[in-house]
Every structure is written in structure tokens, then in C-alpha cells.
Design a protein around this motif. Structure first.
Motif, PDB file in Angstrom:
ATOM      1  N   ASN A 124       0.949  -1.024  -0.153  1.00 28.58           N
ATOM      2  CA  ASN A 124      -0.002  -0.031   0.064  1.00 28.58           C
ATOM      3  C   ASN A 124       0.969   1.336  -0.597  1.00 28.58           C
ATOM      4  OD1 ASN A 124      -2.663  -1.645  -0.016  1.00 28.58           O
ATOM      5  ND2 ASN A 124      -2.345  -1.951   1.916  1.00 28.58           N
ATOM      6  N   CYS A 125       1.866   1.168   0.604  1.00 28.53           N
ATOM      7  CA  CYS A 125       2.595   2.490   0.588  1.00 28.53           C
ATOM      8  C   CYS A 125       4.507   2.414   0.209  1.00 28.53           C
ATOM      9  CB  CYS A 125       2.631   3.438   1.781  1.00 28.53           C
ATOM     10  SG  CYS A 125       3.771   4.432   2.156  1.00 28.53           S
ATOM     11  N   SER A 139       2.296  -3.092   4.078  1.00 26.70           N
ATOM     12  CA  SER A 139       0.893  -3.652   3.153  1.00 26.70           C
ATOM     13  C   SER A 139       0.036  -4.803   4.058  1.00 26.70           C
ATOM     14  CB  SER A 139       2.621  -5.250   2.798  1.00 26.70           C
ATOM     15  OG  SER A 139       1.838  -6.042   2.165  1.00 26.70           O
ATOM     16  N   SER A 140      -0.306  -5.351   2.719  1.00 28.94           N
ATOM     17  CA  SER A 140      -1.930  -5.584   3.438  1.00 28.94           C
ATOM     18  C   SER A 140      -1.754  -7.189   4.322  1.00 28.94           C
ATOM     19  CB  SER A 140      -3.290  -5.621   2.221  1.00 28.94           C
ATOM     20  OG  SER A 140      -3.321  -4.343   2.058  1.00 28.94           O
ATOM     21  N   ASP A 141      -1.007  -7.445   4.200  1.00 32.01           N
ATOM     22  CA  ASP A 141      -0.180  -8.939   4.610  1.00 32.01           C
ATOM     23  C   ASP A 141      -0.087  -8.426   6.434  1.00 32.01           C
ATOM     24  OD1 ASP A 141       2.247  -7.766   5.366  1.00 32.01           O
ATOM     25  OD2 ASP A 141       3.333  -8.899   3.869  1.00 32.01           O
ATOM     26  N   ARG A 142      -0.830  -7.095   6.541  1.00 31.22           N
ATOM     27  CA  ARG A 142       0.055  -6.883   7.785  1.00 31.22           C
ATOM     28  C   ARG A 142       1.441  -6.583   8.511  1.00 31.22           C
ATOM     29  NH1 ARG A 142      -4.430 -10.372  11.216  1.00 31.22           N
ATOM     30  NH2 ARG A 142      -6.207  -9.947   9.702  1.00 31.22           N
ATOM     31  N   THR A 143       2.158  -6.313   7.322  1.00 32.25           N
ATOM     32  CA  THR A 143       3.918  -5.868   8.285  1.00 32.25           C
ATOM     33  C   THR A 143       4.070  -4.694   7.616  1.00 32.25           C
ATOM     34  OG1 THR A 143       3.992  -7.106   5.661  1.00 32.25           O
ATOM     35  CG2 THR A 143       4.240  -8.450   7.873  1.00 32.25           C
ATOM     36  N   VAL A 144       5.026  -3.965   7.873  1.00 29.29           N
ATOM     37  CA  VAL A 144       6.188  -3.202   7.323  1.00 29.29           C
ATOM     38  C   VAL A 144       7.500  -3.592   7.584  1.00 29.29           C
ATOM     39  CG1 VAL A 144       7.347  -0.992   7.952  1.00 29.29           C
ATOM     40  CG2 VAL A 144       4.376  -1.201   8.359  1.00 29.29           C
ATOM     41  N   ARG A 145       8.636  -3.506   6.014  1.00 30.29           N
ATOM     42  CA  ARG A 145       9.764  -4.195   5.751  1.00 30.29           C
ATOM     43  C   ARG A 145      10.382  -3.557   5.786  1.00 30.29           C
ATOM     44  NH1 ARG A 145       9.064  -9.762   4.421  1.00 30.29           N
ATOM     45  NH2 ARG A 145       6.468 -10.888   5.323  1.00 30.29           N
ATOM     46  N   LEU A 146      11.807  -2.897   6.525  1.00 28.75           N
ATOM     47  CA  LEU A 146      12.426  -2.271   6.374  1.00 28.75           C
ATOM     48  C   LEU A 146      13.768  -2.826   5.218  1.00 28.75           C
ATOM     49  CD1 LEU A 146      12.955  -0.834   9.052  1.00 28.75           C
ATOM     50  CD2 LEU A 146      12.462   0.275   7.459  1.00 28.75           C
ATOM     51  N   TRP A 147      14.111  -2.157   4.101  1.00 30.56           N
ATOM     52  CA  TRP A 147      14.982  -3.236   2.904  1.00 30.56           C
ATOM     53  C   TRP A 147      16.166  -1.896   3.300  1.00 30.56           C
ATOM     54  CZ3 TRP A 147      12.696  -7.532   0.885  1.00 30.56           C
ATOM     55  CH2 TRP A 147      11.806  -7.823   1.410  1.00 30.56           C
ATOM     56  N   ASN A 148      17.618  -2.924   2.287  1.00 30.71           N
ATOM     57  CA  ASN A 148      18.832  -2.009   2.241  1.00 30.71           C
ATOM     58  C   ASN A 148      19.077  -1.811   1.509  1.00 30.71           C
ATOM     59  OD1 ASN A 148      21.290  -2.038   1.294  1.00 30.71           O
ATOM     60  ND2 ASN A 148      22.275  -2.399   3.380  1.00 30.71           N
ATOM     61  N   ALA A 149      18.811  -0.272   1.144  1.00 34.79           N
ATOM     62  CA  ALA A 149      18.345   0.019  -0.093  1.00 34.79           C
ATOM     63  C   ALA A 149      19.550  -0.185  -1.810  1.00 34.79           C
ATOM     64  CB  ALA A 149      18.687   1.455  -0.604  1.00 34.79           C
ATOM     65  N   ASP A 150      20.692  -0.639  -0.722  1.00 35.13           N
ATOM     66  CA  ASP A 150      21.773  -1.324  -1.720  1.00 35.13           C
ATOM     67  C   ASP A 150      21.601  -2.830  -2.439  1.00 35.13           C
ATOM     68  OD1 ASP A 150      23.467   1.132  -2.332  1.00 35.13           O
ATOM     69  OD2 ASP A 150      23.934   0.843  -0.082  1.00 35.13           O
ATOM     70  N   LEU A 163      -4.448  -4.696   8.493  1.00 32.60           N
ATOM     71  CA  LEU A 163      -3.737  -4.007   7.040  1.00 32.60           C
ATOM     72  C   LEU A 163      -2.995  -2.830   7.130  1.00 32.60           C
ATOM     73  CD1 LEU A 163      -5.229  -1.923   5.131  1.00 32.60           C
ATOM     74  CD2 LEU A 163      -6.348  -4.032   4.761  1.00 32.60           C
ATOM     75  N   VAL A 164      -1.870  -2.484   6.664  1.00 29.58           N
ATOM     76  CA  VAL A 164      -0.961  -1.325   7.129  1.00 29.58           C
ATOM     77  C   VAL A 164      -1.055  -0.134   6.099  1.00 29.58           C
ATOM     78  CG1 VAL A 164       1.459  -0.103   7.962  1.00 29.58           C
ATOM     79  CG2 VAL A 164       0.791  -2.634   8.643  1.00 29.58           C
ATOM     80  N   TRP A 165      -1.786   0.563   6.179  1.00 31.37           N
ATOM     81  CA  TRP A 165      -1.971   1.699   5.006  1.00 31.37           C
ATOM     82  C   TRP A 165      -0.412   3.028   4.555  1.00 31.37           C
ATOM     83  CZ3 TRP A 165      -5.045   0.856   1.893  1.00 31.37           C
ATOM     84  CH2 TRP A 165      -6.355   0.286   2.046  1.00 31.37           C
ATOM     85  N   ALA A 166       0.444   2.711   5.452  1.00 34.94           N
ATOM     86  CA  ALA A 166       1.236   4.096   5.378  1.00 34.94           C
ATOM     87  C   ALA A 166       2.004   3.731   6.192  1.00 34.94           C
ATOM     88  CB  ALA A 166       0.307   5.779   5.886  1.00 34.94           C
ATOM     89  N   VAL A 167       3.690   4.334   5.559  1.00 34.47           N
ATOM     90  CA  VAL A 167       4.593   4.269   6.669  1.00 34.47           C
ATOM     91  C   VAL A 167       5.381   5.428   5.871  1.00 34.47           C
ATOM     92  CG1 VAL A 167       6.315   3.239   4.515  1.00 34.47           C
ATOM     93  CG2 VAL A 167       7.310   1.842   6.745  1.00 34.47           C
ATOM     94  N   ALA A 168       6.613   6.022   7.160  1.00 33.67           N
ATOM     95  CA  ALA A 168       7.810   7.243   6.838  1.00 33.67           C
ATOM     96  C   ALA A 168       8.126   7.499   7.749  1.00 33.67           C
ATOM     97  CB  ALA A 168       6.621   8.445   6.984  1.00 33.67           C
TER      98      ALA A 168
END
Length: 187
Positions: A124-125, A139-150, A163-168
């Protein structure tokens, strides 16, 4: 022992050097989950030399599944201290899909740089940290995931009840990320 002799003689520098050698030898023999627990306990007990050495070792060799279980404060400090920050980068565009894919494009050329099966349901975001070292997905899978951008490795999974609508990310501190779910709960 050498440590007691150094302490007795008042040779503080020698004592610290010996302690550091003992710590590094001990942590090099730990399994990743043991190392994670030691890092979290050292932080909680303010055992700074042990915490610094253990967190550095954890950043080097812990698999993603071990890092995902790490205390969020410890993980944030590991990322801040030990994950190399990008000096220069292409202009990237993150695109998300309803089937849980995270697509990374070079915005100058339009070429696909990376495709990740990021979530098990609709994303979702998506947000980049202000220094562009991390990507967060909600995500609608009820998680927020943090990713290494490299490396595009998943660094942490934050679980919600809905479900999770927003992250910032915070502008002031790259270690602070906020997410809000369908019930209005923000973490």
C-alpha cells in the motif's frame, strides 16, 4: 591471567586491549541467534565495549532471519553504525504492486534495477529514507518491511494486527520509521 596483571599494574590501555581480544574471540564462536541475544543484552546492560564488538559482528554475519528478530533499537543502531551509506546513486523510483512486488527502476533510463517479492499481499505504501540508504514498504499482509537500498536485503519486519496503509521515515533521524494500520494504530 593477563587481564588481572594489567589491572594490577594500572595499565589501563593494556587492560582494554586484552578485554577487546577476549571479547572478539568469544563472539566469533557464537551462533547468529546467540550473537543477537548477546548484542541486545549488552545494550541493555550498557556494556559498551561488548555491545560495539557484538553489534559489528552481528552486522557482518547475521542472516536476515536473525536480524528480523532483533530488537528495533539495536537494529537501528546497527544500521546506523555498520551499514555503509551510499555516497552517490542513480535516481531510483520504487514502484509497488497489488501482488506484493517491489520494483526498483532507474528513473533516468527507465531500466528495471531490481524486482523483489517483498510481501504476500498488496503493498500500500513505499518510502525511501532521507539519506536513501533504506526503503520501507507497508502491506495488506499486516507487515512493514525495512530494506537495505543497496543490497535489497530485508533488514526488519514490523508486525501489525491489521493491514498497514502508510509508512514514513523521520526527516530528523533516519532511525525513526512510523507506520499506521487500518485501525489507526501507529508504531
Amino acid at each position: 591471567s593477563t587481564l588481572h596483571a594489567a589491572d594490577y599494574c594500572g595499565a589501563q590501555a593494556c587492560k582494554l586491549w586484552v578485554e577487546n581480544i577476549i571479547i572478539k574471540d568469544h563472539i566469533s564462536n557464537l551462533e547468529p541467534n546467540e550473537l543477537r541475544r548477546l548484542t541486545e543484552n549488552a545494550r541493555a546492560c550498557h556494556a559498551d565495549p561488548l555491545y560495539e564488538a557484538a553489534s559489528e559482528e552481528l552486522a557482518k554475519r547475521a542472516p536476515v532471519d536473525v536480524l528480523a528478530k532483533t530488537d528495533s533499537q539495536v537494529l537501528a543502531e546497527i544500521v546506523d553504525r555498520h551499514v555503509e551509506k551510499r555516497q552517490s546513486r542513480t535516481q531510483e523510483l520504487a514502484v509497488v504492486t497489488v501482488n506484493g512486488k517491489l520494483l526498483i527502476y532507474d528513473s533516468a533510463t527507465g531500466s528495471n534495477l531490481q524486482t523483489l517479492d517483498a510481501h504476500g499481499d498488496c503493498i500500500n505504501c513505499v518510502a525511501y529514507s532521507f539519506d536513501s540508504s533504506m526503503i520501507a514498504t507497508a502491506s495488506s499482509d499486516r507487515t512493514v518491511r525495512l530494506w537495505n537500498a543497496d543490497t535489497y536485503a530485508c533488514l526488519h519486519i514490523l508486525q501489525h494486527d491489521r493491514l498497514v496503509w502508510a509508512v514514513a521515515f523521520s526527516k530528523l533521524n533516519r532511525l525513526v520509521v512510523a507506520s499506521c494500520d487500518a485501525a489507526g494504530l501507529c508504531k
